[in-house]
Design a protein around this motif. Structure first.
Motif, short mmCIF file in Angstrom:
data_model
loop_
_atom_site.label_atom_id
_atom_site.label_comp_id
_atom_site.label_asym_id
_atom_site.label_seq_id
_atom_site.Cartn_x
_atom_site.Cartn_y
_atom_site.Cartn_z
N THR A 8 0.85 -1.18 0.00
CA THR A 8 0.00 0.00 0.00
C THR A 8 0.88 1.24 0.00
OG1 THR A 8 -1.48 -1.23 1.44
CG2 THR A 8 -1.96 1.08 1.14
N VAL A 9 0.56 2.16 -0.86
CA VAL A 9 1.31 3.41 -0.91
C VAL A 9 0.60 4.41 -0.01
CG1 VAL A 9 2.10 5.30 -2.37
CG2 VAL A 9 2.10 2.95 -3.24
N TRP A 10 1.33 4.94 0.93
CA TRP A 10 0.76 5.91 1.87
C TRP A 10 1.06 7.30 1.34
CZ3 TRP A 10 -2.42 5.57 5.93
CH2 TRP A 10 -2.59 6.73 6.70
N ARG A 11 0.07 8.15 1.30
CA ARG A 11 0.27 9.53 0.89
C ARG A 11 -0.17 10.41 2.04
NH1 ARG A 11 3.37 12.81 -2.04
NH2 ARG A 11 2.24 14.63 -2.71
N SER A 12 0.76 11.18 2.56
CA SER A 12 0.48 12.06 3.69
C SER A 12 -0.45 13.20 3.27
CB SER A 12 1.78 12.66 4.23
OG SER A 12 2.63 11.65 4.69
N HIS A 13 -1.16 13.73 4.24
CA HIS A 13 -2.07 14.85 4.02
C HIS A 13 -1.25 16.10 3.67
CE1 HIS A 13 -4.98 18.02 4.92
NE2 HIS A 13 -5.88 17.10 4.66
N PRO A 14 -1.74 16.93 2.74
CA PRO A 14 -0.99 18.14 2.36
C PRO A 14 -0.62 19.04 3.54
CG PRO A 14 -2.73 17.75 0.77
CD PRO A 14 -2.92 16.74 1.89
N GLU A 15 -1.46 19.13 4.56
CA GLU A 15 -1.13 19.97 5.72
C GLU A 15 0.16 19.47 6.38
OE1 GLU A 15 -2.89 21.41 10.05
OE2 GLU A 15 -3.97 19.88 8.92
N LEU A 16 0.27 18.18 6.58
CA LEU A 16 1.47 17.60 7.17
C LEU A 16 2.67 17.84 6.26
CD1 LEU A 16 1.94 14.21 8.90
CD2 LEU A 16 3.48 14.90 7.10
N LEU A 17 2.51 17.58 4.97
CA LEU A 17 3.62 17.75 4.02
C LEU A 17 4.14 19.18 4.00
CD1 LEU A 17 2.21 15.62 1.08
CD2 LEU A 17 4.10 15.00 2.61
N VAL A 18 3.24 20.13 4.00
CA VAL A 18 3.65 21.54 3.93
C VAL A 18 4.28 21.99 5.25
CG1 VAL A 18 2.83 23.92 3.63
CG2 VAL A 18 2.04 22.11 2.08
N LEU A 19 3.68 21.63 6.37
CA LEU A 19 4.29 21.98 7.66
C LEU A 19 5.70 21.40 7.77
CD1 LEU A 19 1.30 21.53 10.14
CD2 LEU A 19 2.54 23.67 9.69
N ASN A 20 5.86 20.16 7.35
CA ASN A 20 7.17 19.53 7.43
C ASN A 20 8.16 20.18 6.46
OD1 ASN A 20 8.70 17.51 8.81
ND2 ASN A 20 8.80 16.40 6.88
N ALA A 21 7.69 20.57 5.29
CA ALA A 21 8.56 21.25 4.32
C ALA A 21 9.08 22.57 4.89
CB ALA A 21 7.81 21.49 3.01
N VAL A 22 8.22 23.30 5.56
CA VAL A 22 8.64 24.56 6.18
C VAL A 22 9.62 24.28 7.32
CG1 VAL A 22 7.88 26.61 7.45
CG2 VAL A 22 6.56 25.80 5.47
N ARG A 23 9.32 23.27 8.12
CA ARG A 23 10.21 22.92 9.23
C ARG A 23 11.59 22.54 8.72
NH1 ARG A 23 12.56 18.69 11.47
NH2 ARG A 23 11.60 17.24 10.03
N LEU A 24 11.64 21.73 7.69
CA LEU A 24 12.93 21.28 7.16
C LEU A 24 13.76 22.44 6.62
CD1 LEU A 24 11.84 18.01 5.33
CD2 LEU A 24 13.24 18.19 7.40
N GLY A 25 13.10 23.42 6.05
CA GLY A 25 13.83 24.57 5.52
C GLY A 25 14.14 25.62 6.57
N GLY A 26 13.40 25.61 7.66
CA GLY A 26 13.57 26.67 8.66
C GLY A 26 12.91 27.95 8.21
N PHE A 27 13.11 28.28 6.97
CA PHE A 27 12.50 29.43 6.30
C PHE A 27 12.29 28.94 4.87
CE2 PHE A 27 13.03 32.95 3.35
CZ PHE A 27 12.17 33.91 3.87
N ALA A 28 11.06 29.01 4.38
CA ALA A 28 10.80 28.45 3.06
C ALA A 28 9.94 29.39 2.23
CB ALA A 28 10.13 27.10 3.18
N GLU A 29 10.43 29.69 1.05
CA GLU A 29 9.58 30.36 0.08
C GLU A 29 8.56 29.33 -0.42
OE1 GLU A 29 12.83 31.65 -2.47
OE2 GLU A 29 12.41 33.72 -1.88
N THR A 30 7.47 29.80 -0.95
CA THR A 30 6.39 28.91 -1.37
C THR A 30 6.88 27.85 -2.36
OG1 THR A 30 4.75 30.64 -0.98
CG2 THR A 30 4.08 28.81 -2.40
N ALA A 31 7.67 28.25 -3.35
CA ALA A 31 8.16 27.30 -4.36
C ALA A 31 9.04 26.23 -3.73
CB ALA A 31 8.91 28.03 -5.46
N ALA A 32 9.88 26.62 -2.79
CA ALA A 32 10.76 25.64 -2.12
C ALA A 32 9.94 24.68 -1.27
CB ALA A 32 11.80 26.36 -1.27
N ALA A 33 8.93 25.20 -0.59
CA ALA A 33 8.06 24.34 0.22
C ALA A 33 7.32 23.36 -0.69
CB ALA A 33 7.08 25.18 1.03
#
Length: 111
Positions: A8-33
């Motif tokens: 089964t392929v698990w796909r995370s909810h966009p809210e989780l994906l975006v929050l984590n993308a911002v966290r990983l970058g520390g500071f994230a422009e929209t395109a980078a997120a």
């Protein structure tokens, strides 16, 4: 009779994906997120705006860039979403086992 297992392929909810993308970058422009979250720019921007309205992220300027940072509430929300996903996906036992094995190996490592 041959038994077939379907992965089964698990796909995370966009809210989780975006929050984590911002966290990983520390500071994230929209395109980078969007790139980090593997989402299209429009979806990412919509999620960021929604998260901003409930103060889970803040839009801020840094040097010549404008981007997003997590708030304390955003970090808490991400932690809760990750815990929920570990349970819902059935991955918790596998992750716990891997972490336990890592700790055992790390403890026996001559450092």
């Amino acid at each position: 009779m041959t038994e077939h297992h379907v992965a089964t392929v698990w796909r995370s909810h966009p809210e989780l994906l975006v929050l984590n993308a911002v966290r990983l970058g520390g500071f994230a422009e929209t395109a980078a997120a969007a790139e980090r979250a593997d989402l299209d720019a429009d979806t990412t921007e919509g999620v960021l705006l929604d998260l901003g309205r409930v103060r889970l992220v803040e839009r801020t300027d840094f040097a010549d860039a404008t981007g997003w940072i997590l708030t304390d509430a955003g970090r808490d929300r991400l932690t809760a979403l990750l815990a929920e996903e570990r349970g819902d996906s059935g991955a918790e036992p596998t992750l716990t086992d891997a972490a336990d094995r890592f700790e055992e190996l790390n403890a026996s490592s001559p450092c």
